[in-house]
Structure formats: structure tokens, C-alpha cells
Write a protein that holds these residues in place. Sequence first.
Motif, short mmCIF file in Angstrom:
data_model
loop_
_atom_site.label_atom_id
_atom_site.label_comp_id
_atom_site.label_asym_id
_atom_site.label_seq_id
_atom_site.Cartn_x
_atom_site.Cartn_y
_atom_site.Cartn_z
N LEU A 45 0.81 -1.19 0.05
CA LEU A 45 -0.06 0.04 -0.06
C LEU A 45 0.89 1.28 0.25
O LEU A 45 1.81 1.24 0.98
CB LEU A 45 -1.04 0.03 1.25
CG LEU A 45 -1.74 1.35 1.57
CD1 LEU A 45 -2.88 1.59 0.50
CD2 LEU A 45 -2.29 1.18 2.91
N ASP A 46 0.77 1.95 -1.13
CA ASP A 46 1.48 3.46 -0.99
C ASP A 46 0.56 4.31 -0.33
O ASP A 46 -0.58 4.48 -0.45
CB ASP A 46 1.64 3.90 -2.37
CG ASP A 46 2.65 3.15 -3.29
OD1 ASP A 46 3.63 3.02 -2.75
OD2 ASP A 46 2.60 2.90 -4.44
N VAL A 47 1.06 4.84 0.84
CA VAL A 47 0.52 5.65 1.80
C VAL A 47 1.32 6.89 1.88
O VAL A 47 2.13 6.85 2.60
CB VAL A 47 -0.20 4.86 2.73
CG1 VAL A 47 1.10 4.36 3.80
CG2 VAL A 47 -1.17 5.84 3.83
N SER A 48 0.50 8.26 1.92
CA SER A 48 1.25 9.34 2.49
C SER A 48 0.85 9.56 3.70
O SER A 48 -0.27 9.26 4.16
CB SER A 48 1.14 10.38 1.37
OG SER A 48 -0.40 10.73 1.23
N ILE A 49 1.66 10.05 4.55
CA ILE A 49 1.42 10.42 6.06
C ILE A 49 2.08 11.85 6.48
O ILE A 49 3.28 11.97 6.32
CB ILE A 49 2.03 9.27 6.96
CG1 ILE A 49 1.46 7.82 6.52
CG2 ILE A 49 1.73 9.50 8.39
CD1 ILE A 49 1.89 6.84 7.30
N MET A 50 1.31 12.44 7.27
CA MET A 50 2.10 13.76 7.92
C MET A 50 1.54 13.47 9.36
O MET A 50 0.62 13.40 9.83
CB MET A 50 1.15 15.05 7.39
CG MET A 50 1.85 16.19 8.06
SD MET A 50 1.12 17.59 7.23
CE MET A 50 0.13 18.50 8.48
N THR A 51 2.54 13.89 10.09
CA THR A 51 2.61 13.59 11.67
C THR A 51 3.46 14.48 12.42
O THR A 51 4.33 15.16 11.81
CB THR A 51 2.72 12.21 12.04
OG1 THR A 51 2.35 11.90 13.35
CG2 THR A 51 4.31 11.64 11.94
N ILE A 52 3.34 14.31 13.73
CA ILE A 52 4.19 15.09 14.59
C ILE A 52 5.76 14.70 14.76
O ILE A 52 5.56 13.46 14.94
CB ILE A 52 3.57 15.44 16.14
CG1 ILE A 52 2.11 16.10 15.72
CG2 ILE A 52 4.27 16.15 16.79
CD1 ILE A 52 1.38 16.13 16.80
N LEU A 53 6.72 15.65 14.96
CA LEU A 53 7.88 15.18 15.17
C LEU A 53 8.19 15.88 16.44
O LEU A 53 8.26 17.21 16.59
CB LEU A 53 9.03 15.60 14.12
CG LEU A 53 10.58 15.04 14.35
CD1 LEU A 53 10.63 13.88 14.41
CD2 LEU A 53 11.45 15.88 13.44
#
Length: 518
Positions: A45-53
Amino acid sequence: MKVRKSKKVVLGSMVLMLAISSLVAACGNKSTTGNGASDGKEAPLDVSIMTILLTPSPAADDNKIKQEIEKATNSKMKIQWVSGNNYTDKLNVTLASGDIPDLITINDPFTPVFRNAVTQGAFWDLTPYIKDYPNLNSKVSKTAWDLTKMQDGKNYGIPRPRPAEADSFFIIRKDWLDNLGLKVPTTTDELYDVMKAFAEKDPDKNGKNDTTPLAAFMTPPADMGTLATIENSFTGANVKNDKWKLVDGKIVNTALLPETRKSIEYLTKMYKDKLLPEDFASLKLSQASDLFNGGKAGIIMDKAGTMNDHYELLKKIDPNMKPTDFYPLTNMNGYNPKGPGFSGMVSIPKSVPEAKMKRILKMVDTWMNDDVFAIQQYGIEGVDHTVKDGQKVINTEQLAKDNGPDFNQIVYVADPYASSTKVYFPKEANDLFMKIQDERAKTSVADISIGLYSPTAQKLLPEFEKKVQDLKTKIILGREPITAWDDFVTKAKADADLAKMSQEMTEAYQKRSSGAAK
């Protein structure tokens, strides 16, 4: 004739082979991402993710822990790591642009920006699908699912689970108490005596007058920060988010409570007696943490599960420190906070097709399997941990370098007993903390206002809370008398808008309560 017959046979064979090839290809390529799979398995599954660092450097695309998680979840993740210092701003810009990654961390599900995005149909309603994924049902608490419902009663994200108990509260230097022959405080009067001793009696025994009792900070314009925990100990209300308490079946703003006035008097006396950092009103969270982690403060407000982080830093200053030198207080005046069981959530935009949305849910569900979550919890064997007598022994410094904990911001599995201490601390310390947590559970108070929707509060509450914090701060600093608070409360009680907020919050609470009872 023979030649013509041969051509028919050849032609028929070619048609049959093409048909079989097409059938095999159709069966083998089940991918919803457009990637072929030649081995008969579903393509990754190609999945783009945005999350906290929350750490200085993000995991690279070829990070070994990331690759192992991808292998276990049959995915290929393109992760955009955004610093926690400006995540909210970046999130708001991303939501406004409409170009939203396939899976995005929503650090606060109840901001007007996210609520508006949901109202406009920008995110998938996951409510009908959750039942099909066992870990999403069993490893995310019902409380977390209930408290993250939008005003329409539906879930537009997967709550990121956290332990409900052992929430952010007083953590005290037990070795300082022992040095001064003091007992663990359980009331605000006892706490005051302890803080005064921490300020005046050289609790670290270094012969210098260089300690401050409380690592205090505030976050303008409307967050009292550390001081809110002291205020809550007077009001008995968990007011981590909007400042409300259930009183006789009605949701009331805590500014109107007489106990709030008492807490302001207490804090004013603390400041006058130099029990708070002189510049507490301008200190940031990181600066307050530095006071504690630098061995200069005896009390910090934090979650019990964070004690290892503080321990690792303090041990560099004092190699003789033990994990049991920290003591998370059981309660204060019979109060301690219960967490909501979640910290934000991850959501899927409607721009993602339904079939792919289901695969993302499957990815998260698989990620929550014990063996998969262990990848980020322990890292790679021989690199981030070793196995001794059947137990994993973690190299915490190496695991941090390899970004293992960073992946908790995407998918997490909460241990009821603060897993971050269980992993790192010895049995003696964990037995103590588990005992304290069991005691906390008897008196813990939840923030009942979480997720309640009031249109009036959305518009007017931020300005009201700003005025509240501004006046409290001025009184504590001695720039206004306590009578100024009395005048403010008198006007607030007659404020029609505040009354309407309370009414709308009460109705939302009653609606949610009746729904939960069904």
C-alpha cells in the motif's frame, strides 16, 4: 487442410493462453494503489502520512525500523514529519489547501478548523467500518471512541490511545523529600510546606541556595500550564481543555467557582514567598523541563510514563539517582486527573478512495499487533536491544537515535501501566508505580468537557479565557488585588453569552450521556 487446421489450433491456443494470463493477472493484482504484484500477493500500500515530530531529526526514508514496519504491514510509507513546535500551523494550512495526505495526525480534533473540515465533508466517517478491525476495537478504549465523536455523533479519525490513568500530575523528587525528612504531600497545605522547604533548606545538599520548588510555566493566551494542576486540586475539576465542571447536572465554567478564588490566593502567596520561578509567566514548557532535568527544581507536572525521560537526563548529573527517586503523587486534596484515553487521532481524507481507505485501516490495525508494535518499542535486535534471560534489554540511546519512539506519533498501543516505564525501569520501580496508579484510579477525575460542542463557545470562549488568564496572572504577580477577581466573577455571572455557553455545553453533555447509555 492440415495447415489450416494447424492455424486454428494455434489461434485457439493463443486465445486460451491470453484468457488464462488475464485471469491470473486479475487474481494476482489486488492492489488499490495501482502497483502490480507478480507473486500473487497484494501489492504494498502506497500511503502518504503527515505527523508530529518531537525529536530533533526525523527518520530517513531508509530507516530500518520504518522498513520493518512497512514489511509487517505490507505498506510503503511516505512520511512528512512536522516539528511539534509548529504542527498546528502546518496542519491548518494543509487542511485549508485541500491537498491532504492519505493519513494525517489531528493533534486536537475539536478545533474550529478541523470541525469545519469535517462539516464540509473533507474526511471519512469511519464509524461503519471500525467493527471490521479487531485491534481498533480492542486496543482503543470505548471512552476514547466516545470522546472523539464530532457533534453529529460520528468518528472521523482513529484515536491515538493513551493510558487513562497516570495522567499529567505532580511528579516529585522523593530523594529531596528524604534528604529533608519530609513525607509525601497529599493536601495543598502539605504541598506548600514541602515547596517552602525545597526553596529554603538545600534539598539537594550541595550547600547552595540554588533550588526552586516547582518547574512552573504558562502558555498564553489561555493555558495556565503547570499552575492549572494546582487550581484543579482546589476545584476538583479536570480542566485541561475548556474550563468546565459538572455541578448539579449542569456544566459550569470554573471561573465562577469559589474554589478558583482560593487557588488564586494560594498561587499569589506562592509567588510572594518565592516558591515559583520569578519569570514563570514567560517561561516555556521546554524551559520549565530544563529546570527539573537540570536538577534545579523538585516538582514537575508530567505523565507518569515520562519518568524515564527525566531519569536519563538527571542520571547524567547525579549517577547515584535511582528510578524510585521519582514519586508520582497519588492525589492532592483527594483529586488527580484521569486522561481521556487518547492523544489526538489520525484521520483519512475523502480524497482517498473507499477501497484504499479500508486498506489504510487494515494497515493501522495490523500495526497494532503486539509483534508489529514491538518493532518501534524495542527496535532491531542486536542494534537497539539485546535479549538476556528471555527479556529484551533496550539501549535507550541507540533506540532514540534510530527514531523508534517517533513512530508512536502515528500508531501507538497503550499499556494501562505506563509502558514507557515498564520497558526501561526495574521491577522494584514498576511495582511501586503500578501500586500508585491503582490508588490513583480510585480518585481520578475525567475532563467531562472534552469533545462537547457549543457554537457560542467556539466563537466567544477564547476571548473569555484570555481575560481569565490575564487577570489571574496580574493578581498572582501582585499587580491587581484579589477584589479585582470578585468584580470579574460578578460580571461573568450576569453575562448572557457565558450562560448560553453553559446551556449549550450542558445540552451536548446530556445528549452524549444518553447516547452512551444506549
